[in-house]
Design a protein around this motif. Structure first.
Motif, PDB file in Angstrom:
ATOM      1  N   PRO A   1       0.830  -1.214   0.000  1.00 36.92           N
ATOM      2  CA  PRO A   1       0.000   0.000   0.000  1.00 36.92           C
ATOM      3  C   PRO A   1       0.862   1.261   0.000  1.00 36.92           C
ATOM      4  O   PRO A   1       1.895   1.323   0.665  1.00 36.92           O
ATOM      5  CB  PRO A   1      -0.799  -0.128   1.302  1.00 36.92           C
ATOM      6  N   PHE A   2       0.449   2.239  -0.768  1.00 34.30           N
ATOM      7  CA  PHE A   2       1.176   3.496  -0.803  1.00 34.30           C
ATOM      8  C   PHE A   2       0.299   4.564  -1.454  1.00 34.30           C
ATOM      9  O   PHE A   2      -0.761   4.279  -2.011  1.00 34.30           O
ATOM     10  CB  PHE A   2       2.492   3.353  -1.565  1.00 34.30           C
ATOM     11  N   ASP A   3       0.744   5.811  -1.351  1.00 38.02           N
ATOM     12  CA  ASP A   3       0.088   6.939  -1.998  1.00 38.02           C
ATOM     13  C   ASP A   3       0.826   7.187  -3.306  1.00 38.02           C
ATOM     14  O   ASP A   3       1.964   7.657  -3.293  1.00 38.02           O
ATOM     15  CB  ASP A   3       0.154   8.166  -1.092  1.00 38.02           C
ATOM     16  N   PRO A   4       0.232   6.878  -4.452  1.00 40.28           N
ATOM     17  CA  PRO A   4       0.979   6.904  -5.704  1.00 40.28           C
ATOM     18  C   PRO A   4       1.198   8.285  -6.306  1.00 40.28           C
ATOM     19  O   PRO A   4       1.934   8.412  -7.283  1.00 40.28           O
ATOM     20  CB  PRO A   4       0.106   6.055  -6.636  1.00 40.28           C
ATOM     21  N   SER A   5       0.579   9.319  -5.750  1.00 39.95           N
ATOM     22  CA  SER A   5       0.682  10.637  -6.377  1.00 39.95           C
ATOM     23  C   SER A   5       1.143  11.693  -5.390  1.00 39.95           C
ATOM     24  O   SER A   5       0.701  11.726  -4.236  1.00 39.95           O
ATOM     25  CB  SER A   5      -0.673  11.049  -6.962  1.00 39.95           C
ATOM     26  N   ASP A   6       2.021  12.568  -5.864  1.00 40.37           N
ATOM     27  CA  ASP A   6       2.395  13.747  -5.078  1.00 40.37           C
ATOM     28  C   ASP A   6       1.845  15.007  -5.744  1.00 40.37           C
ATOM     29  O   ASP A   6       2.298  16.117  -5.465  1.00 40.37           O
ATOM     30  CB  ASP A   6       3.914  13.840  -4.930  1.00 40.37           C
ATOM     31  N   LYS A   7       0.873  14.840  -6.629  1.00 42.71           N
ATOM     32  CA  LYS A   7       0.309  15.968  -7.380  1.00 42.71           C
ATOM     33  C   LYS A   7      -1.109  16.331  -6.957  1.00 42.71           C
ATOM     34  O   LYS A   7      -1.614  17.385  -7.356  1.00 42.71           O
ATOM     35  CB  LYS A   7       0.292  15.633  -8.886  1.00 42.71           C
ATOM     36  N   ASP A   8      -1.779  15.461  -6.172  1.00 40.42           N
ATOM     37  CA  ASP A   8      -3.189  15.704  -5.869  1.00 40.42           C
ATOM     38  C   ASP A   8      -3.403  16.429  -4.545  1.00 40.42           C
ATOM     39  O   ASP A   8      -4.545  16.666  -4.137  1.00 40.42           O
ATOM     40  CB  ASP A   8      -3.974  14.393  -5.867  1.00 40.42           C
ATOM     41  N   ASP A   9      -2.311  16.780  -3.857  1.00 34.53           N
ATOM     42  CA  ASP A   9      -2.411  17.519  -2.594  1.00 34.53           C
ATOM     43  C   ASP A   9      -3.339  16.806  -1.614  1.00 34.53           C
ATOM     44  O   ASP A   9      -4.137  17.425  -0.918  1.00 34.53           O
ATOM     45  CB  ASP A   9      -2.898  18.947  -2.849  1.00 34.53           C
ATOM     46  N   ALA A  10      -3.239  15.470  -1.568  1.00 31.75           N
ATOM     47  CA  ALA A  10      -4.093  14.696  -0.670  1.00 31.75           C
ATOM     48  C   ALA A  10      -3.336  13.471  -0.186  1.00 31.75           C
ATOM     49  O   ALA A  10      -2.392  13.009  -0.824  1.00 31.75           O
ATOM     50  CB  ALA A  10      -5.373  14.275  -1.383  1.00 31.75           C
ATOM     51  N   VAL A  11      -3.759  12.967   0.972  1.00 30.61           N
ATOM     52  CA  VAL A  11      -3.237  11.708   1.476  1.00 30.61           C
ATOM     53  C   VAL A  11      -4.189  10.609   1.027  1.00 30.61           C
ATOM     54  O   VAL A  11      -5.347  10.570   1.458  1.00 30.61           O
ATOM     55  CB  VAL A  11      -3.119  11.724   3.010  1.00 30.61           C
ATOM     56  N   ALA A  12      -3.714   9.753   0.118  1.00 31.92           N
ATOM     57  CA  ALA A  12      -4.583   8.720  -0.447  1.00 31.92           C
ATOM     58  C   ALA A  12      -3.834   7.400  -0.503  1.00 31.92           C
ATOM     59  O   ALA A  12      -3.464   6.907  -1.571  1.00 31.92           O
ATOM     60  CB  ALA A  12      -5.054   9.131  -1.838  1.00 31.92           C
ATOM     61  N   ILE A  13      -3.594   6.816   0.673  1.00 33.01           N
ATOM     62  CA  ILE A  13      -2.864   5.549   0.762  1.00 33.01           C
ATOM     63  C   ILE A  13      -3.818   4.405   0.466  1.00 33.01           C
ATOM     64  O   ILE A  13      -4.890   4.307   1.072  1.00 33.01           O
ATOM     65  CB  ILE A  13      -2.233   5.385   2.152  1.00 33.01           C
ATOM     66  N   ALA A  14      -3.439   3.565  -0.461  1.00 34.51           N
ATOM     67  CA  ALA A  14      -4.285   2.440  -0.830  1.00 34.51           C
ATOM     68  C   ALA A  14      -3.423   1.257  -1.239  1.00 34.51           C
ATOM     69  O   ALA A  14      -2.231   1.410  -1.519  1.00 34.51           O
ATOM     70  CB  ALA A  14      -5.220   2.828  -1.978  1.00 34.51           C
ATOM     71  N   GLY A  15      -4.005   0.074  -1.242  1.00 28.95           N
ATOM     72  CA  GLY A  15      -3.293  -1.127  -1.658  1.00 28.95           C
ATOM     73  C   GLY A  15      -3.958  -1.825  -2.822  1.00 28.95           C
ATOM     74  O   GLY A  15      -3.481  -2.854  -3.289  1.00 28.95           O
ATOM     75  N   ASP A  16      -5.075  -1.256  -3.287  1.00 28.66           N
ATOM     76  CA  ASP A  16      -5.806  -1.875  -4.384  1.00 28.66           C
ATOM     77  C   ASP A  16      -6.460  -0.772  -5.203  1.00 28.66           C
ATOM     78  O   ASP A  16      -7.132   0.111  -4.666  1.00 28.66           O
ATOM     79  CB  ASP A  16      -6.877  -2.827  -3.827  1.00 28.66           C
ATOM     80  N   TRP A  17      -6.238  -0.822  -6.501  1.00 26.48           N
ATOM     81  CA  TRP A  17      -6.811   0.163  -7.402  1.00 26.48           C
ATOM     82  C   TRP A  17      -7.628  -0.576  -8.457  1.00 26.48           C
ATOM     83  O   TRP A  17      -7.102  -0.967  -9.515  1.00 26.48           O
ATOM     84  CB  TRP A  17      -5.714   1.006  -8.062  1.00 26.48           C
ATOM     85  N   GLY A  18      -8.888  -0.849  -8.138  1.00 28.07           N
ATOM     86  CA  GLY A  18      -9.749  -1.556  -9.067  1.00 28.07           C
ATOM     87  C   GLY A  18      -9.273  -2.958  -9.375  1.00 28.07           C
ATOM     88  O   GLY A  18      -9.369  -3.424 -10.515  1.00 28.07           O
ATOM     89  N   GLY A  19      -8.726  -3.637  -8.386  1.00 30.64           N
ATOM     90  CA  GLY A  19      -8.206  -4.987  -8.580  1.00 30.64           C
ATOM     91  C   GLY A  19      -6.739  -5.040  -8.944  1.00 30.64           C
ATOM     92  O   GLY A  19      -6.149  -6.118  -9.023  1.00 30.64           O
ATOM     93  N   VAL A  20      -6.127  -3.879  -9.160  1.00 29.59           N
ATOM     94  CA  VAL A  20      -4.692  -3.812  -9.464  1.00 29.59           C
ATOM     95  C   VAL A  20      -3.923  -3.606  -8.163  1.00 29.59           C
ATOM     96  O   VAL A  20      -4.210  -2.678  -7.394  1.00 29.59           O
ATOM     97  CB  VAL A  20      -4.380  -2.654 -10.439  1.00 29.59           C
ATOM     98  N   THR A  21      -2.980  -4.478  -7.896  1.00 27.31           N
ATOM     99  CA  THR A  21      -2.164  -4.367  -6.690  1.00 27.31           C
ATOM    100  C   THR A  21      -0.694  -4.285  -7.061  1.00 27.31           C
ATOM    101  O   THR A  21      -0.295  -4.594  -8.185  1.00 27.31           O
ATOM    102  CB  THR A  21      -2.376  -5.583  -5.767  1.00 27.31           C
TER     103      THR A  21
END
Length: 372
Positions: free
Chosen positions: A321-341
């Protein structure tokens, strides 16, 4: 740890696993059938599903206790980059990375270490050869009575140099040096003391990406002669058809199919960046790990050909799990993106090898750091 003379416990980012190593004498990491309660090569999890419990640590433990300290008095200069120990004389060799010198510390009394010498390695080598170094990256002491130091060139993408000095018995005399590839780092010395190998990481800059390589140096001294009379010679070995033990070994697509990470459209010669290495117990092979490429390989020291290279796969028991973006000015830690890990890679930094009951074992420290 050894179980049935076939298995060894590897540490993977703080999580233990069991790994079977058997097969040919060159230590090919061939998976073996899985006995009850033993983890396989592919299972990197902490939980032992066969036993229904977490793996326990060995009952044998060693407690490190502070005894004494030697302080260089230097700060913010990356002093003490690497050390080597001469057990026969109780001397510690400390490479000062940016001052490009080597301190010798006598620890005959570990509670009161004493500075006994400072060797201006860079100055001596420059006066003798004209080679200008930017730093000393590594140091090692050999059983024949010498120490070796890995010198990075200026700029660091140019070929470096592996240099040899006598130890205190002969007043740290300069023996000689051999060329290396770009950015030589770790040094390994064979049990016989006559063969010395460095790891040329070949790290890239924004404009230059030198090839990674393995320089092999031979130290020759006549029986009974002074170490200062020794001669050194060396050859740099890369990762291409000239060093491949089998045809097509370093084809990028073939490597990717084995789980070796090759970036973009690079050749293996350019993209493979060795990070650590170690001789097998009989000095017959040299095992190398590639941190950025998540791989391990072995060279036959009699032919200087690579006998095998394998990818180290992924940690199948754990997503990342990680926050994949440093461009959205948000903390969005996740380990699954629509079934993609995303899976963890091992990415080892160093490796060591030993033999127990005729079976070769390798242990790695998996730093998990990637090319940026």
């Amino acid at each position: 740890l050894d179980v049935d003379d076939q298995y060894v416990l590897w540490a993977n980012d703080g999580h233990p696993m069991w790994h079977g190593v058997s097969g040919p004498a060159e230590c090919t990491p061939t998976p073996v059938p899985t006995p009850t309660c033993i983890h396989t090569f592919q299972d990197y999890g902490r939980y032992n599903s066969a036993c229904g419990q977490e793996l326990s640590e060995s009952n044998v433990r060693y407690q490190l206790e502070w005894v004494g300290t030697y302080d260089t008095g230097l700060y913010d200069d990356q002093a003490g980059e690497h050390i080597a120990y001469d057990a026969a004389r109780s001397h510690v060799y400390m490479a000062q990375k940016l001052t490009t010198t080597v301190d010798v510390v006598d620890i005959s009394n570990p509670a009161a270490p004493v500075h006994s010498a400072n060797i201006p390695v860079a100055e001596i080598v420059q006066n003798a050869t004209g080679f200008v170094t930017s730093s000393i990256e590594s140091i090692a002491h050999g059983p024949l009575g010498f120490f070796a130091a890995a010198l990075v060139a200026t700029p660091e993408t140019d070929p470096g140099m592996l240099v040899f000095f006598t130890d205190s018995d002969e007043n740290y005399a300069y023996i000689g040096g051999v060329p290396t590839g770009a950015k030589p780092e770790g040094i390994s010395i064979s049990a016989s003391g006559t063969t010395v190998v460095t790891i040329d990481e070949g790290s890239s800059t924004e404009t230059v990406d030198p090839e990674g390589s393995i320089p092999v140096a031979e130290v020759t001294v006549a029986p009974g002669a002074a170490m200062s009379s020794a001669s050194v010679s060396g050859t740099v070995y890369g990762f291409d058809a000239s060093t491949a033990g089998t045809a097509g070994m370093f084809d990028p697509d073939a490597l990717r199919a084995k789980g070796v990470r090759i970036f973009r459209d690079f050749t293996a010669a350019v993209d493979l960046e060795p990070e650590g290495g170690h001789f097998t117990a009989d000095d017959s092979h040299f095992v190398v790990v590639f941190q950025d490429n998540n791989a391990i390989a072995s060279m036959d020291m009699s032919t200087h050909k690579w006998t095998w290279i394998e990818g180290l796969s992924y940690r199948s028991s754990m997503d990342a799990p990680f926050d994949p973006s440093d461009k959205d000015d948000a903390v969005a830690i996740a380990g699954d993106w629509g079934g993609v890990t995303v899976k963890h890679m091992q990415q080892p930094d160093v490796v060591t090898s030993w033999t127990h009951n005729g079976v070769c074992h390798h242990a790695m420290a998996n730093e998990g750091d990637a090319r940026d």
